[in-house]
Design a protein around this motif. Sequence first.
Motif, PDB file in Angstrom:
ATOM      1  N   UNK A  81     -27.628  17.774   1.704  1.00 19.21           N
ATOM      2  CA  UNK A  81     -28.042  16.843   2.753  1.00 19.21           C
ATOM      3  C   UNK A  81     -28.285  15.451   2.186  1.00 19.21           C
ATOM      4  N   UNK A  82     -28.802  15.402   0.963  1.00 14.74           N
ATOM      5  CA  UNK A  82     -29.070  14.111   0.313  1.00 14.74           C
ATOM      6  C   UNK A  82     -27.858  13.580  -0.432  1.00 14.74           C
ATOM      7  N   UNK A  83     -26.771  14.389  -0.464  1.00 11.79           N
ATOM      8  CA  UNK A  83     -25.552  14.044  -1.196  1.00 11.79           C
ATOM      9  C   UNK A  83     -25.879  13.728  -2.651  1.00 11.79           C
ATOM     10  N   UNK A  84     -26.724  14.567  -3.245  1.00 15.16           N
ATOM     11  CA  UNK A  84     -27.206  14.338  -4.603  1.00 15.16           C
ATOM     12  C   UNK A  84     -26.428  15.187  -5.596  1.00 15.16           C
ATOM     13  N   UNK A  85     -26.004  14.569  -6.687  1.00 16.01           N
ATOM     14  CA  UNK A  85     -25.362  15.276  -7.789  1.00 16.01           C
ATOM     15  C   UNK A  85     -26.425  15.623  -8.829  1.00 16.01           C
TER      16      UNK A  85
END
Length: 429
Positions: A304-308
């Motif tokens: 959802x946060x588009x976090x890697x």
Amino acid sequence: MDAPPQHPFPGYRPRVSEKDIEDALSRRGAVLIEGVRWCGKTWTALRFARSALRLDDDDALRLADIDPGEALRGDAPRLVDEWQNAPHLWNRIRRECDERPDLGQFILTGSASPSDDVTRHTGTGRIGRVTLRPMSLFETGASDGSVSLRGLFAGEATSGMARDDIGLRDIASHICIGGWPANIGVEEGKARRSVRDHLHESVLVDIRAASGVRHDRERVLNLVRSVARNVATEARTAKLVADMAGENGEGGIWRQTANEYLTALRRIFLLEDQPSWPVHLRSRAVLRKAPKLHLVDPSLAAAALRASPEQLISDIKTLGFLFESLVVRDLRVYSQPDQASVYHYRDSDNLEVDAVVARNDGAWMAVEIKLGHRPDTIDAAAAGLLRLRDKVTASRRSDLAGLVVVTALGPAYRRRDGIHVVPITALGP
């Protein structure tokens, strides 16, 4: 359609919940395995089923509508996969359980809790329920399970060398990939995209199918992002709504609408609250009763946060909250066979403890969750655990099985004060 399915699937990994399913089949006419879509319910059910009715198939759905008796005919246990697609079968299965002399006749799987709970409750005494969550690190093979949660409850010793093959980047990767069976062995970038696809598909299709709630897809995704930003906290709906609106006042929704969306997310098992521990205290402190928010798997929050993994490592605060959510997920999985619940603790004296694992027999264990394993970090966590121990009533203190600090890295050991320190990659059922 009636041919016995091949099981286990090639590459299938055993699940901790299998013991619960086996036990339920030995005590009830049927067992319902429910949980978020894509967590492996069908694969696990096929470990036990001898025939199957797959209700994600149009022909099977038509048969279930025209001739429910024929649809349910087959070698027992008969798997009825995604039963909520033909909810009228529930009462038919209940009657079959009454009329057949043998136990373990049916296995139902469901990735949504239908809004007609009256129908579901009529299975009481006939249909057992088992929750299947995404896989823990032990189930995916990322934890060696050398420290058993059940063993900690039994007072077993804790010791082990720190693993030199695991770093913080690996922990962040496990958070982003999640405990989805289909992601095992998949390249990290593809696995992360699969989680994003799964999240979007759940919001696009599953909410409406499960709850009938008319929803704006983008606003629901914004709400999920708000939950992700507040994961492992006691954020109430008003805070989530304010967070959605942002500084420019755009993207907000009414609080009632947000509550409807949150209810729908719970119905499809995407959102799972961590309730406050209902304990009696010796002190005059007042318990805070708001639950903590968790998506059922931390990878959904990362998606959802588009976090890697690299982005999480550069934002240690967010990584810490998502790591806490990962540990809570694993504690739920490991404690489920012992009929335990995972709570959190917070009181008016600002004492907070990340997790309390409480079993039905009264035994309990308090857990602090820390990314770091430096001595000062462990000392601070231990101090909070000891404060909680001293605050509960004498009767509850006598039920205390242990105090534990779960870390991301480092060795497993027992401190002189009796507190266990365990890295998550050593913890198991």
